[in-house]
Design an enzyme around this catalytic site. Structure first.
Site, PDB file in Angstrom:
ATOM      1  N   ALA A 127       0.858  -1.175   0.000  1.00  0.00           N
ATOM      2  CA  ALA A 127       0.000   0.000   0.000  1.00  0.00           C
ATOM      3  C   ALA A 127       0.900   1.232   0.000  1.00  0.00           C
ATOM      4  O   ALA A 127       2.117   1.123   0.112  1.00  0.00           O
ATOM      5  CB  ALA A 127      -0.883  -0.013   1.236  1.00  0.00           C
ATOM      6  N   GLY A 175      -0.397  -5.080   0.439  1.00  0.00           N
ATOM      7  CA  GLY A 175      -1.524  -4.846  -0.461  1.00  0.00           C
ATOM      8  C   GLY A 175      -1.299  -5.482  -1.823  1.00  0.00           C
ATOM      9  O   GLY A 175      -2.252  -5.875  -2.497  1.00  0.00           O
ATOM     10  N   GLU A 225      -2.277  -9.010  -1.459  1.00  0.00           N
ATOM     11  CA  GLU A 225      -3.737  -9.056  -1.317  1.00  0.00           C
ATOM     12  C   GLU A 225      -4.424  -8.870  -2.667  1.00  0.00           C
ATOM     13  O   GLU A 225      -5.440  -9.495  -2.955  1.00  0.00           O
ATOM     14  CB  GLU A 225      -4.191  -7.979  -0.319  1.00  0.00           C
ATOM     15  CG  GLU A 225      -3.735  -8.305   1.100  1.00  0.00           C
ATOM     16  CD  GLU A 225      -4.167  -7.245   2.104  1.00  0.00           C
ATOM     17  OE1 GLU A 225      -3.699  -6.095   1.962  1.00  0.00           O
ATOM     18  OE2 GLU A 225      -4.966  -7.561   2.994  1.00  0.00           O
ATOM     19  N   GLU A 268       2.893  -6.460   7.038  1.00  0.00           N
ATOM     20  CA  GLU A 268       2.225  -5.387   7.794  1.00  0.00           C
ATOM     21  C   GLU A 268       2.553  -5.407   9.277  1.00  0.00           C
ATOM     22  O   GLU A 268       2.613  -4.372   9.932  1.00  0.00           O
ATOM     23  CB  GLU A 268       0.701  -5.485   7.617  1.00  0.00           C
ATOM     24  CG  GLU A 268       0.181  -4.964   6.299  1.00  0.00           C
ATOM     25  CD  GLU A 268       0.265  -5.972   5.164  1.00  0.00           C
ATOM     26  OE1 GLU A 268       0.910  -7.036   5.346  1.00  0.00           O
ATOM     27  OE2 GLU A 268      -0.303  -5.698   4.102  1.00  0.00           O
TER      28      GLU A 268
END
Ligand SMILES: NC(=O)c1ccc[n+]([C@@H]2O[C@H](COP(=O)([O-])OP(=O)(O)OC[C@H]3O[C@@H](n4cnc5c(N)ncnc54)[C@H](O)[C@@H]3O)[C@@H](O)[C@H]2O)c1
Length: 733
Positions: free
Chosen positions: A93, A132, A135, A155
């Site tokens: 992210a 991310g 994901e 994370e």
């Protein structure tokens, strides 16, 4: 529910692009600045190009969603491949967006759109699919990757958990054990393991996009339902049959994750994947990550992430400063530090000439290196062949002349100024022109050492921490005369050696040990006033450090080192002197501030030591009293912060974040408290100033607040808002 794309007339839009001549097959059309689209036969290819790591910033999410809509709307596109330009697949992210108001589309929305796509979506992965990025890949129907690709959900290192379905989708695909390992510890896996565990469907040889397109063509030709990770249950069912799995896993990470919130929450989230329907699990994940994002821990860990990156940047040092290219190094002294440093160099593939003054110490040094490498091999970290290969990179010698072909010389002889100056005079005589010359002194004046050569501009301090082959911190010490090239070269070499290099200036103890000394003085004072070593140590341990000052002294021969120094300076320390006279030199002899059972490293309180401490209090005329843990904490940590402020005033560190990096990597300060300077901000500078003033009234000038701390507290500022006001040239001068 998927997004309503029909209202966008995407088909018309893509067709429009095609028709106006800008796009044809095998030609990329930009959907926005960072995402483009093309069609290769009957497969649409969406490419993300958002350097440096294709982070999922707002324009990426927007472009992704738009291109997905275009691709779905095109009847000629039977399948969709998602690839990334540059060196990696999406590697996370955009952390800088974390504390800002969210801008739609959210990552969730983008991922849902992929998952419900009527055409199969294939993620084609190279580099690292992280956070991310992984994901995103998990929301696709298939994943293919090149053999060198790596996968992870790191994370937890930022004090959070994956927040876009990672905790719910990953266990469905790879099973609970692997998912727990990856999510709760941040571990990455490679392509082979990813294939075996079911994370990816194929390893692609040759061109990745072509391989992805071929795979997509093949699966879209098969008359089958394209699998959605959310629907899979086989691997969750396996976990349901093992009720102890989660408790066992929690126990297995307890020691390493002590004090951290996020790893435990990660386990809870994966548990939710096993016990709740998918959508309820997603809701649980969202709730858990929202709580973590608000926590002081995750703020501290995200702060630290940036502080570490910033510490590599030196204001005033041009990015194109030439650096010494080190193809061979020399280390002087094969003792504790010289041996460790030689290992680090050899591990980095750099051949080392190891110079000693006598054959016996050289032999011993080489023996220790062999033993350490063999221990790594026994744990599976190296093959026997690699052990021999690394040893072969070390050329032992008793002749100084042999350093002549080294591009970097690191001195690690005994800590005596005269000796070091003699050694540097020799180094100057034999080292080649242009070589970088470094001293590993822990406290001597780097400027004086540099002046023993005719080329002080080539001299820096490279202060490694013990054990040098393990500890990540490297304080690079800038002398008055050190050139930009010398500084840039030392920082560069630090990184090559796998260290975290931080630039500091010349002063007693540099940054880390100078602050440690401030803490040590108070710790000793607390013993006289009524505390005992195990109480002081427990407070530091509970705060999150790996050990307190007395356990550390016992481990690192602190009693002996300080005793020898006092013999030179004539200082007195009743407790330290008594312990030394009794031969209590620490763990290696089974007794120091504590006693140790044979073959045990567990520190046990010792009545003999307690009696010495009581005797010391009597001699000082002090009435011993109960001291609260809170008082111990404040009296140990606030003086460190105060010293940190002085270090900034003096320009010995460039920024508060650098001090924090030093304490995390050199002393094990817990990242969930950011570092001492971040911790100061968390407590509040005004509160720390007030407490120091109160302690000063009670105990004297040792506690006088630093002018900088005083000023920042008065102005209501925080160290995190520190702005670089000094030029780099002032550091160390
Ligand atoms: N031990 C630590 O925790 C630590 C940490 C950081 C820095 N340092 C610094 O590193 C330096 C070395 O410390 P150490 O603990 O490795 O010491 P050590 O006693 O283990 O080793 C020093 C070695 O230097 C050799 N030596 C002495 N004079 C020499 C000469 N003229 N030529 C070649 N070799 C010579 C000795 O024979 C010995 O083997 C010191 O400056 C120390 O302050 C030590």
């Amino acid at each position: 529910m998927g997004p309503n794309w029909t209202g966008h007339h995407p088909r018309a839009a893509w067709r429009g692009l095609l028709n106006d001549g800008k796009v044809g097959e095998h030609m990329q059309t930009k959907v926005n600045d960072v995402v483009s689209l093309e069609r290769r036969g009957n497969v649409a290819v969406i490419s993300i190009d958002n350097p440096p790591v294709n982070a999922l910033s707002h324009p990426v999410r927007e472009g992704l969603l738009a291109s997905l809509r275009y691709a779905i709307a095109d009847e000629d596109a039977r399948a969709i491949v998602l690839v990334c330009a540059g060196r990696t697949f999406v590697a996370g992210a955009d952390i800088s967006e974390f504390d800002k108001p969210p801008q739609p589309p959210s990552l969730h929305e983008s991922l849902d759109a992929i998952e419900v796509s009527p055409r199969p979506v294939v993620a084609a992965i190279h580099g690292t699919a992280l956070g991310g990025g992984l994901e995103l890949a998990l929301a696709c129907h298939y994943r293919v990757a090149v053999g060198s690709a790596r996968f992870g959900l790191p994370e937890v290192n930022l004090g959070i958990i994956p927040g876009a379905g990672g905790t719910q989708r990953l266990p469905r695909l790879v099973g609970v054990n692997t998912a727990l390992h990856m999510i709760a510890t941040g571990a990455m896996i490679g392509a082979t393991e990813a294939l075996q565990s079911g994370l990816i469907d194929q390893i692609v040889e040759g061109d990745l996009t072509e391989g992805g397109v071929a795979f997509a063509r093949q699966v879209s030709a098969e008359p089958r339902q394209h699998p959605r990770v959310r629907d899979r249950d086989e691997k969750l069912a396996e976990a349901r049959a093992e009720p102890h799995l989660f408790d066992d896993f929690r126990a297995s990470i307890a020691r390493k994750s002590r004090g951290f919130l996020a790893p435990g929450v990660a386990v809870t989230a994966v548990e939710a994947a096993v016990n709740l329907p998918f959508d309820a699990g997603i809701a649980r994940e969202r709730q858990l990550i929202a709580e973590l994002l608000q926590s002081e821990q995750s703020k501290a860990q995200r702060y630290f992430f940036f502080a570490e990156r910033k510490s590599a940047k030196i204001p005033g040092l041009a990015a194109d400063t030439p650096v010494v290219n080190v193809s061979r190094a020399a280390v002087i002294g094969a003792g504790t530090m010289g041996g460790g440093i030689s290992m680090v160099l050899a591990n980095a593939g750099i051949p080392v000439t190891l110079v000693e003054q006598n054959a016996e110490n050289l032999e011993r040094g080489l023996g220790v290196m062999r033993k350490n490498w063999e221990a790594t091999a026994a744990r599976g970290g190296l093959s026997q062949g690699q052990v021999e290969e690394r040893l072969a990179r070390i050329t032992p010698t008793l002749n100084f002349e042999d350093i002549a072909d080294a591009d970097l010389v690191i001195e690690a002889v005994y800590e005596q100024l005269k000796l070091k100056k003699d050694v540097f005079a020799q180094v100057d005589r034999y080292a080649k022109q242009g070589a970088l010359l470094a001293t590993n002194t822990s406290g001597l004046d780097v400027n004086q050492i540099a002046l023993a050569t005719a080329r002080p501009e080539r001299v820096v301090g490279m202060h490694f921490f013990s054990p040098a082959n393990v500890m990540k911190l490297l304080e690079v010490v800038r002398g008055d005369r050190s050139s930009d090239t010398a500084i840039a070269s030392a920082m560069n070499m630090g990184k090559k050696m796998g260290k975290v290099p931080v630039l500091v200036g010349v002063c007693e103890g540099f940054v880390g040990n100078r602050m440690l000394a401030a803490r040590g003085k108070q710790a000793d004072r607390l013993l006289l006033e009524g505390a005992l070593p195990h109480q002081v140590d427990r407070v530091m341990f509970d705060f999150g450090l790996p050990m307190g000052p007395y356990a550390m002294a016992d481990l690192a021969a602190g009693i002996e080192l300080r005793w020898r120094r006092r013999q030179e300076t004539g200082e007195m320390d009743f407790i330290g002197d008594r312990l030394a006279e009794l031969g209590r030199f620490g763990q290696k002899v089974g007794k120091g501030y504590y006693r140790y059972e044979p073959n045990s490293r567990a520190p046990l309180p010792d009545p003999e030591v307690e009696e010495i401490i009581r005797e010391a209090s009597r001699r000082e005329g002090l009435q011993r009293r109960d001291i609260s843990d809170q008082e111990i904490l404040e009296r140990l940590v606030y003086p460190m912060i105060n010293e940190g402020a002085r270090i900034l005033e003096d320009g010995v560190a460039i920024r508060p974040g650098d001090i924090d990096v030093i304490w995390v990597y050199g002393y094990g300060w817990p990242t969930y408290r950011g570092g001492p300077m971040f911790y100061a901000d968390s407590v509040g500078l005004a509160q720390i100033r007030d407490r120091l003033v109160a302690l000063q009234a009670q105990h004297g000038d040792f506690f006088r607040p630093a002018a900088l701390l005083e000023r920042m507290a008065r102005e209501g500022r925080r160290f995190q808002e520190w702005e670089q006001t000094r030029s780099a040239a002032t550091v160390g001068s």
